[in-house]
Scaffold this motif. Structure first.
Motif, PDB file in Angstrom:
ATOM      1  N   ALA A  29       0.841  -1.210   0.000  1.00  0.00           N
ATOM      2  CA  ALA A  29       0.000   0.000   0.000  1.00  0.00           C
ATOM      3  C   ALA A  29       0.868   1.249   0.000  1.00  0.00           C
ATOM      4  O   ALA A  29       0.583   2.216  -0.719  1.00  0.00           O
ATOM      5  CB  ALA A  29      -0.922  -0.010   1.216  1.00  0.00           C
ATOM      6  N   ILE A  30       1.946   1.226   0.799  1.00  0.00           N
ATOM      7  CA  ILE A  30       2.811   2.408   0.869  1.00  0.00           C
ATOM      8  C   ILE A  30       3.563   2.591  -0.454  1.00  0.00           C
ATOM      9  O   ILE A  30       3.685   3.707  -0.963  1.00  0.00           O
ATOM     10  CB  ILE A  30       3.758   2.315   2.087  1.00  0.00           C
ATOM     11  CG1 ILE A  30       2.936   2.509   3.367  1.00  0.00           C
ATOM     12  CG2 ILE A  30       4.874   3.352   1.997  1.00  0.00           C
ATOM     13  CD1 ILE A  30       3.676   2.336   4.656  1.00  0.00           C
ATOM     14  N   ALA A  31       4.011   1.475  -1.049  1.00  0.00           N
ATOM     15  CA  ALA A  31       4.699   1.565  -2.354  1.00  0.00           C
ATOM     16  C   ALA A  31       3.749   2.147  -3.407  1.00  0.00           C
ATOM     17  O   ALA A  31       4.143   2.961  -4.236  1.00  0.00           O
ATOM     18  CB  ALA A  31       5.195   0.190  -2.774  1.00  0.00           C
ATOM     19  N   ASP A  32       2.485   1.731  -3.323  1.00  0.00           N
ATOM     20  CA  ASP A  32       1.445   2.228  -4.222  1.00  0.00           C
ATOM     21  C   ASP A  32       1.264   3.731  -4.085  1.00  0.00           C
ATOM     22  O   ASP A  32       1.171   4.456  -5.074  1.00  0.00           O
ATOM     23  CB  ASP A  32       0.133   1.550  -3.801  1.00  0.00           C
ATOM     24  CG  ASP A  32      -0.574   0.936  -4.978  1.00  0.00           C
ATOM     25  OD1 ASP A  32       0.122   0.619  -5.948  1.00  0.00           O
ATOM     26  OD2 ASP A  32      -1.802   0.770  -4.896  1.00  0.00           O
ATOM     27  N   ARG A  33       1.179   4.173  -2.813  1.00  0.00           N
ATOM     28  CA  ARG A  33       0.997   5.610  -2.546  1.00  0.00           C
ATOM     29  C   ARG A  33       2.177   6.409  -3.084  1.00  0.00           C
ATOM     30  O   ARG A  33       2.013   7.524  -3.561  1.00  0.00           O
ATOM     31  CB  ARG A  33       0.848   5.845  -1.043  1.00  0.00           C
ATOM     32  CG  ARG A  33      -0.545   5.610  -0.536  1.00  0.00           C
ATOM     33  CD  ARG A  33      -0.857   6.518   0.637  1.00  0.00           C
ATOM     34  NE  ARG A  33      -0.137   6.141   1.832  1.00  0.00           N
ATOM     35  CZ  ARG A  33      -0.552   5.205   2.694  1.00  0.00           C
ATOM     36  NH1 ARG A  33      -1.672   4.583   2.467  1.00  0.00           N
ATOM     37  NH2 ARG A  33       0.137   4.932   3.758  1.00  0.00           N
ATOM     38  N   GLN A  34       3.386   5.822  -2.987  1.00  0.00           N
ATOM     39  CA  GLN A  34       4.562   6.544  -3.477  1.00  0.00           C
ATOM     40  C   GLN A  34       4.522   6.691  -4.999  1.00  0.00           C
ATOM     41  O   GLN A  34       4.979   7.691  -5.526  1.00  0.00           O
ATOM     42  CB  GLN A  34       5.842   5.851  -3.001  1.00  0.00           C
ATOM     43  CG  GLN A  34       6.087   6.176  -1.527  1.00  0.00           C
ATOM     44  CD  GLN A  34       7.214   5.398  -0.903  1.00  0.00           C
ATOM     45  OE1 GLN A  34       7.570   4.321  -1.365  1.00  0.00           O
ATOM     46  NE2 GLN A  34       7.789   5.927   0.154  1.00  0.00           N
ATOM     47  N   LYS A  35       3.935   5.693  -5.680  1.00  0.00           N
ATOM     48  CA  LYS A  35       3.793   5.806  -7.142  1.00  0.00           C
ATOM     49  C   LYS A  35       2.829   6.933  -7.484  1.00  0.00           C
ATOM     50  O   LYS A  35       3.053   7.704  -8.412  1.00  0.00           O
ATOM     51  CB  LYS A  35       3.265   4.490  -7.719  1.00  0.00           C
ATOM     52  CG  LYS A  35       4.357   3.470  -7.937  1.00  0.00           C
ATOM     53  CD  LYS A  35       3.777   2.232  -8.600  1.00  0.00           C
ATOM     54  CE  LYS A  35       4.573   1.015  -8.229  1.00  0.00           C
ATOM     55  NZ  LYS A  35       3.773  -0.197  -8.153  1.00  0.00           N
ATOM     56  N   LEU A  36       1.722   7.026  -6.727  1.00  0.00           N
ATOM     57  CA  LEU A  36       0.742   8.096  -6.973  1.00  0.00           C
ATOM     58  C   LEU A  36       1.370   9.458  -6.676  1.00  0.00           C
ATOM     59  O   LEU A  36       1.101  10.437  -7.358  1.00  0.00           O
ATOM     60  CB  LEU A  36      -0.504   7.887  -6.106  1.00  0.00           C
ATOM     61  CG  LEU A  36      -1.369   6.697  -6.495  1.00  0.00           C
ATOM     62  CD1 LEU A  36      -2.511   6.524  -5.504  1.00  0.00           C
ATOM     63  CD2 LEU A  36      -1.940   6.871  -7.891  1.00  0.00           C
ATOM     64  N   GLN A  37       2.214   9.499  -5.647  1.00  0.00           N
ATOM     65  CA  GLN A  37       2.897  10.745  -5.304  1.00  0.00           C
ATOM     66  C   GLN A  37       3.793  11.173  -6.473  1.00  0.00           C
ATOM     67  O   GLN A  37       3.890  12.361  -6.789  1.00  0.00           O
ATOM     68  CB  GLN A  37       3.733  10.544  -4.023  1.00  0.00           C
ATOM     69  CG  GLN A  37       4.345  11.821  -3.478  1.00  0.00           C
ATOM     70  CD  GLN A  37       3.312  12.896  -3.151  1.00  0.00           C
ATOM     71  OE1 GLN A  37       2.290  12.608  -2.545  1.00  0.00           O
ATOM     72  NE2 GLN A  37       3.553  14.118  -3.580  1.00  0.00           N
ATOM     73  N   ALA A  38       4.413  10.190  -7.127  1.00  0.00           N
ATOM     74  CA  ALA A  38       5.267  10.502  -8.284  1.00  0.00           C
ATOM     75  C   ALA A  38       4.437  11.145  -9.396  1.00  0.00           C
ATOM     76  O   ALA A  38       4.909  12.046 -10.087  1.00  0.00           O
ATOM     77  CB  ALA A  38       5.943   9.238  -8.789  1.00  0.00           C
ATOM     78  N   PHE A  39       3.177  10.691  -9.552  1.00  0.00           N
ATOM     79  CA  PHE A  39       2.273  11.281 -10.546  1.00  0.00           C
ATOM     80  C   PHE A  39       2.007  12.750 -10.198  1.00  0.00           C
ATOM     81  O   PHE A  39       2.069  13.625 -11.056  1.00  0.00           O
ATOM     82  CB  PHE A  39       0.962  10.486 -10.576  1.00  0.00           C
ATOM     83  CG  PHE A  39      -0.057  11.025 -11.539  1.00  0.00           C
ATOM     84  CD1 PHE A  39      -0.057  10.632 -12.870  1.00  0.00           C
ATOM     85  CD2 PHE A  39      -1.027  11.928 -11.116  1.00  0.00           C
ATOM     86  CE1 PHE A  39      -1.004  11.122 -13.757  1.00  0.00           C
ATOM     87  CE2 PHE A  39      -1.972  12.426 -11.999  1.00  0.00           C
ATOM     88  CZ  PHE A  39      -1.957  12.022 -13.323  1.00  0.00           C
ATOM     89  N   VAL A  40       1.726  13.013  -8.905  1.00  0.00           N
ATOM     90  CA  VAL A  40       1.469  14.389  -8.468  1.00  0.00           C
ATOM     91  C   VAL A  40       2.719  15.248  -8.676  1.00  0.00           C
ATOM     92  O   VAL A  40       2.644  16.374  -9.174  1.00  0.00           O
ATOM     93  CB  VAL A  40       1.054  14.419  -6.978  1.00  0.00           C
ATOM     94  CG1 VAL A  40       0.942  15.851  -6.477  1.00  0.00           C
ATOM     95  CG2 VAL A  40      -0.280  13.704  -6.791  1.00  0.00           C
TER      96      VAL A  40
END
Lengths: 90, 134
Positions: free
Chosen positions: B114-125
């Motif tokens: 879940a945290i790795a996933d959130r970091q990918k979304l953060q990269a999008f932002v």
């Protein structure tokens, strides 16, 4: 034939916008990033625009006004990007 | 703290130092070896067949070392890594992580993903930011 294809594609594009909006809503709930919320709302405005255009048809003179929703959608994305940049500088 | 969540310290540790389940395995191996030092090849061999390649292990060791969890000892045959947390808070977070690894493995692995996933979304932002964070 052509108008059937246009109607079919209009429906497909509306659904695609709705799905994209739903994905961004999920990303917003996961991360709490306001940018994703704006993307979700913007895509739903685009969906609404497309739905209205498809339902009214090109002959209806009110169709043009539906594109205001598209403009609002793009302005929403633009303002969210600007806000994301300003928030970091503070 | 919700019992369906890991402790905030453990979540922070995962966020900063554990980008994947393989990185978690590397850290757990070094922690449970009780201060013994390992070369990247030895770590890769010990984790086989689950995590395999040494090329994959190396960046995780470097990340964990740069975050102050591992100590690097240079020997003739290259760098060796041993568990040596730099602060007591870090040691406590790792202790809780190891406990979660044994007692709530499913929750722990879900949290890592879940945290790795959130970091990918953060990269999008972050892609929309004109100037990147330092």
């Amino acid at each position: 034939m052509t108008s059937t294809v246009v109607e079919f594609l209009g429906g497909a594009v509306t659904l695609a916008f709705l799905v994209a909006g739903a994905f961004f809503l999920r990303f917003w709930r996961k991360t709490g990033q306001a940018l994703f919320r704006s993307f979700a709302l913007a895509f739903w405005l685009l969906a609404l625009n497309q739905a209205i255009v498809s339902l009214l048809g090109p002959a209806d003179e009110r169709t043009g006004y539906a594109y205001v929703l598209r403009v609002l959608g793009f302005l929403l994305i633009l303002s969210a990007i600007i806000r994301a940049n300003l928030a970091r500088k503070r | 703290m919700n019992k369906h969540d890991l402790a905030p310290d453990v979540q922070r540790l995962i966020h900063s130092s554990i980008p994947s389940v393989e990185a978690l395995e590397v850290l757990i191996l070094l922690v449970s070896s009780d201060g013994e030092v390992w070369s990247p090849d030895e770590v890769a061999a010990a984790l086989r067949p689950s995590s395999a390649a040494v090329e994959m292990v190396r960046p995780y060791l470097a990340l964990l070392a740069s975050d102050g969890l591992l100590k690097i000892t240079t020997r003739q045959d290259g760098a060796h890594f041993g568990y040596a947390p730099t602060t007591p808070a870090m040691a406590e977070a790792v202790r809780q992580l190891v406990m979660a690894y044994h007692e709530q493995p499913v929750l722990l692995i879900r949290t890592v993903y879940a945290i790795a996933d959130r970091q990918k979304l953060q990269a999008f932002v972050d892609a929309f930011k004109i100037r990147k964070d330092p």
